[in-house]
Scaffold this motif. Structure first.
Motif, PDB file in Angstrom:
ATOM      1  N   ALA A   1     -36.650 -13.234  26.705  1.00  0.00           N
ATOM      2  CA  ALA A   1     -37.041 -11.830  26.918  1.00  0.00           C
ATOM      3  C   ALA A   1     -38.388 -11.536  26.271  1.00  0.00           C
ATOM      4  N   THR A   2     -38.597 -12.079  25.052  1.00  0.00           N
ATOM      5  CA  THR A   2     -39.890 -11.891  24.381  1.00  0.00           C
ATOM      6  C   THR A   2     -41.017 -12.508  25.198  1.00  0.00           C
ATOM      7  N   GLN A   3     -40.761 -13.708  25.731  1.00  0.00           N
ATOM      8  CA  GLN A   3     -41.771 -14.355  26.562  1.00  0.00           C
ATOM      9  C   GLN A   3     -42.063 -13.533  27.812  1.00  0.00           C
ATOM     10  N   ALA A   4     -40.998 -12.983  28.423  1.00  0.00           N
ATOM     11  CA  ALA A   4     -41.206 -12.159  29.614  1.00  0.00           C
ATOM     12  C   ALA A   4     -42.016 -10.902  29.280  1.00  0.00           C
ATOM     13  N   GLN A   5     -41.728 -10.294  28.112  1.00  0.00           N
ATOM     14  CA  GLN A   5     -42.507  -9.114  27.701  1.00  0.00           C
ATOM     15  C   GLN A   5     -43.968  -9.476  27.469  1.00  0.00           C
ATOM     16  N   ARG A   6     -44.196 -10.630  26.846  1.00  0.00           N
ATOM     17  CA  ARG A   6     -45.582 -11.069  26.628  1.00  0.00           C
ATOM     18  C   ARG A   6     -46.290 -11.317  27.955  1.00  0.00           C
ATOM     19  N   LEU A   7     -45.567 -11.894  28.889  1.00  0.00           N
ATOM     20  CA  LEU A   7     -46.178 -12.113  30.209  1.00  0.00           C
ATOM     21  C   LEU A   7     -46.510 -10.775  30.865  1.00  0.00           C
ATOM     22  N   GLY A   8     -45.578  -9.803  30.711  1.00  0.00           N
ATOM     23  CA  GLY A   8     -45.832  -8.496  31.298  1.00  0.00           C
ATOM     24  C   GLY A   8     -47.036  -7.811  30.698  1.00  0.00           C
ATOM     25  N   LYS A   9     -47.366  -8.146  29.422  1.00  0.00           N
ATOM     26  CA  LYS A   9     -48.527  -7.547  28.767  1.00  0.00           C
ATOM     27  C   LYS A   9     -49.792  -8.385  28.919  1.00  0.00           C
TER      28      LYS A   9
ATOM     29  N   MET B   1     -42.561 -22.087  34.091  1.00  0.00           N
ATOM     30  CA  MET B   1     -43.317 -22.380  35.322  1.00  0.00           C
ATOM     31  C   MET B   1     -44.043 -21.132  35.813  1.00  0.00           C
ATOM     32  N   MET B   2     -43.371 -19.979  35.716  1.00  0.00           N
ATOM     33  CA  MET B   2     -44.035 -18.736  36.113  1.00  0.00           C
ATOM     34  C   MET B   2     -45.219 -18.433  35.200  1.00  0.00           C
ATOM     35  N   ARG B   3     -45.038 -18.693  33.866  1.00  0.00           N
ATOM     36  CA  ARG B   3     -46.144 -18.453  32.932  1.00  0.00           C
ATOM     37  C   ARG B   3     -47.352 -19.311  33.274  1.00  0.00           C
ATOM     38  N   ARG B   4     -47.113 -20.582  33.554  1.00  0.00           N
ATOM     39  CA  ARG B   4     -48.237 -21.465  33.890  1.00  0.00           C
ATOM     40  C   ARG B   4     -48.945 -20.990  35.153  1.00  0.00           C
ATOM     41  N   ARG B   5     -48.152 -20.562  36.123  1.00  0.00           N
ATOM     42  CA  ARG B   5     -48.767 -20.090  37.366  1.00  0.00           C
ATOM     43  C   ARG B   5     -49.560 -18.809  37.122  1.00  0.00           C
ATOM     44  N   LEU B   6     -48.985 -17.907  36.340  1.00  0.00           N
ATOM     45  CA  LEU B   6     -49.703 -16.663  36.032  1.00  0.00           C
ATOM     46  C   LEU B   6     -50.967 -16.949  35.225  1.00  0.00           C
ATOM     47  N   ALA B   7     -50.892 -17.939  34.305  1.00  0.00           N
ATOM     48  CA  ALA B   7     -52.081 -18.295  33.536  1.00  0.00           C
ATOM     49  C   ALA B   7     -53.168 -18.847  34.450  1.00  0.00           C
TER      50      ALA B   7
ATOM     51  N   ARG C   1     -48.553   7.069  27.440  1.00  0.00           N
ATOM     52  CA  ARG C   1     -49.295   6.614  26.257  1.00  0.00           C
ATOM     53  C   ARG C   1     -49.080   5.136  25.981  1.00  0.00           C
ATOM     54  N   GLN C   2     -47.929   4.608  26.361  1.00  0.00           N
ATOM     55  CA  GLN C   2     -47.672   3.197  26.106  1.00  0.00           C
ATOM     56  C   GLN C   2     -48.607   2.293  26.911  1.00  0.00           C
ATOM     57  N   SER C   3     -49.014   2.731  28.086  1.00  0.00           N
ATOM     58  CA  SER C   3     -49.884   1.905  28.946  1.00  0.00           C
ATOM     59  C   SER C   3     -51.324   2.389  28.932  1.00  0.00           C
ATOM     60  N   LEU C   4     -51.668   3.211  27.964  1.00  0.00           N
ATOM     61  CA  LEU C   4     -52.979   3.844  27.939  1.00  0.00           C
ATOM     62  C   LEU C   4     -54.108   2.829  27.827  1.00  0.00           C
ATOM     63  N   PHE C   5     -53.896   1.747  27.083  1.00  0.00           N
ATOM     64  CA  PHE C   5     -54.964   0.786  26.812  1.00  0.00           C
ATOM     65  C   PHE C   5     -54.790  -0.509  27.607  1.00  0.00           C
ATOM     66  N   GLU C   6     -53.969  -0.488  28.643  1.00  0.00           N
ATOM     67  CA  GLU C   6     -53.801  -1.672  29.478  1.00  0.00           C
ATOM     68  C   GLU C   6     -54.873  -1.716  30.557  1.00  0.00           C
ATOM     69  N   GLU C   7     -55.261  -2.944  30.901  1.00  0.00           N
ATOM     70  CA  GLU C   7     -56.316  -3.123  31.895  1.00  0.00           C
ATOM     71  C   GLU C   7     -55.823  -2.775  33.299  1.00  0.00           C
ATOM     72  N   PHE C   8     -56.710  -2.180  34.057  1.00  0.00           N
ATOM     73  CA  PHE C   8     -56.488  -1.853  35.472  1.00  0.00           C
ATOM     74  C   PHE C   8     -55.303  -0.911  35.664  1.00  0.00           C
TER      75      PHE C   8
ATOM     76  N   PRO D   1     -54.985  -8.226  24.024  1.00  0.00           N
ATOM     77  CA  PRO D   1     -54.848  -6.867  23.500  1.00  0.00           C
ATOM     78  C   PRO D   1     -53.425  -6.475  23.204  1.00  0.00           C
ATOM     79  N   SER D   2     -52.440  -7.207  23.732  1.00  0.00           N
ATOM     80  CA  SER D   2     -51.048  -6.858  23.456  1.00  0.00           C
ATOM     81  C   SER D   2     -50.573  -7.388  22.126  1.00  0.00           C
ATOM     82  N   ALA D   3     -51.329  -8.309  21.518  1.00  0.00           N
ATOM     83  CA  ALA D   3     -50.890  -8.882  20.245  1.00  0.00           C
ATOM     84  C   ALA D   3     -51.035  -7.867  19.138  1.00  0.00           C
ATOM     85  N   ALA D   4     -50.116  -7.901  18.188  1.00  0.00           N
ATOM     86  CA  ALA D   4     -50.145  -6.946  17.087  1.00  0.00           C
ATOM     87  C   ALA D   4     -51.091  -7.436  16.014  1.00  0.00           C
ATOM     88  N   LEU D   5     -51.792  -6.481  15.388  1.00  0.00           N
ATOM     89  CA  LEU D   5     -52.669  -6.826  14.273  1.00  0.00           C
ATOM     90  C   LEU D   5     -51.844  -6.929  13.015  1.00  0.00           C
TER      91      LEU D   5
END
Length: 520
Positions: A207-215, A239-245, A426-433, A515-519
């Protein structure tokens, strides 16, 4: 091991433990039943011995009454039938108890039988009234009584032993059954927890990986362990991550290529428009021609900004380092960014004010990028403002960064009087496109890169960009991320933090690239 096998094992183990508990209880119940059976047999034996004692006592009582009758002169013929009847009853009881083991009462009973038989053989009262016979009878009565008391004591002791054995067996069954039941519950809970963890932990990682992919974070994740079904799911996600990358890489390459291809002709168009505006080659322009040329210049500058933004994003995605310039003046940088957007703001009827209380020491920043980030915020604020409204750009020195992170920082806040940013976007305010139209404002729908790029620039410098959650915020979206309706023109405040001494550690690079990574 497959999930079905794990579930079967988790359910079988508690069942086996419960079967053991049931076996222990059954063994204890068998002991209790055996004790009860023995006690019942001994009770039946006592009942039969009690009948024998009663018959023997009746014989002794008949001899005593017969003696008294003979003393009173009652003829023997009246006394003898009672003795014969008692003798018959006693012999019948002795016959019924023939299978009983020898006991202490048998000698006394045999003595009573011999005394009565001798009296019956003499066929007179002389035998009953004989003092020696009387003394023997009394002795036999005492012996019979003592034997019966002893027998009662023995039976009571044995009954207590059987009762204690049954009590111990019952207590053992109860305690052992309870202990094994508790153990079964503990084992079931432990097995259920461990097996659940073997499923929930890898599912949480997936689930964490899927959330990271979504971001938009396409970094590789650690290998997922667990049931075969979960591993298969993780493999599909990988496999989906590699394709998306791959698609992300192609997209960034395409954007970089297109931006480079567009930038050169756009620059030439801008130069040509500037030459025409200066009257080179065509002479002075009429008012109508100047207005048309202004429209073309504004459109060209807008496209150049968009292409520049795309190039900057491609540069961050490729991991290119920022170009720090020591001794940079933050105040001059802000004024330059405002001047860049001031003309467009005036055309919209919006006034931009700058407040810079106190002095700020020179910083080490990428001047071009920071200026572009501030310009994006100013452009975003003016685009949602109506004629007559104001935009305030304020610079101040603060002792800590966002979230209370320690260290002195420069905070640049841009506040507008627009319609406000609703909480749902507000959650998607700084997402690209990510973009949508702004209700009750003149803002056009852009491509959704302004705020995303500004945050990347801030984080690449070790700072951050956030929307002030305490204000009833307004403008959103950079070139495209936009707010919805507000009940009134409450305005929005965006705060950009920059450290006074900028070093670019690895976490800032990671934040700039993702940009989705936490500081930290």
């Amino acid at each position: 091991m497959r999930l079905l096998t794990r579930l079967i094992l988790s359910h079988t183990a508690p069942v086996l433990v419960m079967l053991i508990a049931l076996g222990v209880v059954l063994v204890s119940l068998a002991r209790v039943t055996s004790s009860q059976t023995l006690l019942s047999d001994e009770t039946e034996e006592l009942r039969r011995e009690a009948a024998l004692h009663h018959a023997a006592w009746a014989v002794g009582l008949a001899m005593r009454r017969g003696q008294e009758a003979c003393v009173r002169g009652v003829p023997w013929e009246s006394v003898a039938p009672t003795l014969r009847e008692r003798i018959s009853v006693l012999k019948a009881e002795i016959g019924d108890t023939a299978l009983l083991p020898p006991g202490p009462m048998l000698p006394s009973i045999d003595g009573h039988l011999q005394l009565v038989q001798r009296a019956l053989d003499d066929d007179t009262c002389d035998r009953l009234t004989d003092p020696d016979v009387q003394r023997e009878r009394v002795r036999l009565d005492e012996q019979l009584t003592d034997a019966w008391v002893l027998r009662i004591g023995e039976l009571q002791a044995r009954a207590q032993i059987r009762e204690e054995d049954a009590r111990m067996a019952s207590g053992s069954a109860l305690s052992n059954g309870l202990a094994i039941t508790v153990a079964a519950c503990v084992i079931a809970a432990v097995l259920a927890h461990r097996i659940a963890r073997t499923v929930t932990d890898p599912l949480a990682a997936i689930a964490t990986q899927a959330q990271r992919l979504g971001k938009g974070n396409f970094d590789a994740s650690p290998e997922v362990r667990g049931p075969a079904e979960v591993r298969d799911l993780a493999l599909e996600i990988e496999m989906m991550r590699r394709r998306l990358a791959e698609i992300e890489t192609l997209k960034q390459s395409f954007l970089a290529s297109v931006s480079h291809e567009l930038r050169t002709p756009l620059t030439k168009i801008r130069e040509a428009i500037a030459l025409l505006g200066d009257g080179v080659g065509g002479g002075a322009l009429s008012e109508r021609q100047a207005r048309i040329l202004h429209i073309a210049r504004v459109a060209c500058e807008r496209e150049i900004r968009m292409v520049t933004t795309l190039l900057d994003l491609s540069r961050f995605s490729a991991g290119s380092p920022i170009r720090l310039q020591d001794g940079s003046s933050i105040d001059e940088l802000i004024r330059s960014a405002v001047r860049e957007e001031e003309q467009e703001a005036l055309e919209r009827g919006v006034t931009v004010h700058i407040e810079a209380p106190g002095a700020v020491p020179p910083c080490s920043v990428d001047v071009a990028l920071i200026e572009r980030a501030v310009a994006n915020l100013v452009r975003n604020a003016t685009s949602v403002s109506k004629p007559g409204q104001q935009v305030l750009v304020r610079r101040e020195l603060v002792p800590a960064g966002p979230g209370g992170r320690p260290g002195s920082r420069v905070m640049i806040s841009v506040t507008d009087q627009g319609p406000g940013v609703p909480a749902e976007i507000r959650q998607s305010l700084f997402e690209e496109f990510k973009t949508q139209p702004v209700a009750n404002s003149p803002k056009r729908v852009g491509i959704g890169l302004g705020l995303a790029l500004s945050r990347r620039i801030a984080r690449a410098h070790g700072g951050d960009l956030e929307l002030d959650e305490h204000a009833r915020s307004g403008a959103a979206g950079g070139d495209g991320a936009a707010p919805g309706d507000g009940e009134r023109a409450a305005g929005a405040t965006f705060r950009l933090w920059l450290p006074l001494s900028t070093e670019r550690p690895s976490e800032h690079v990671a934040a700039a690239l993702h940009p989705s990574a936490a500081l930290s």
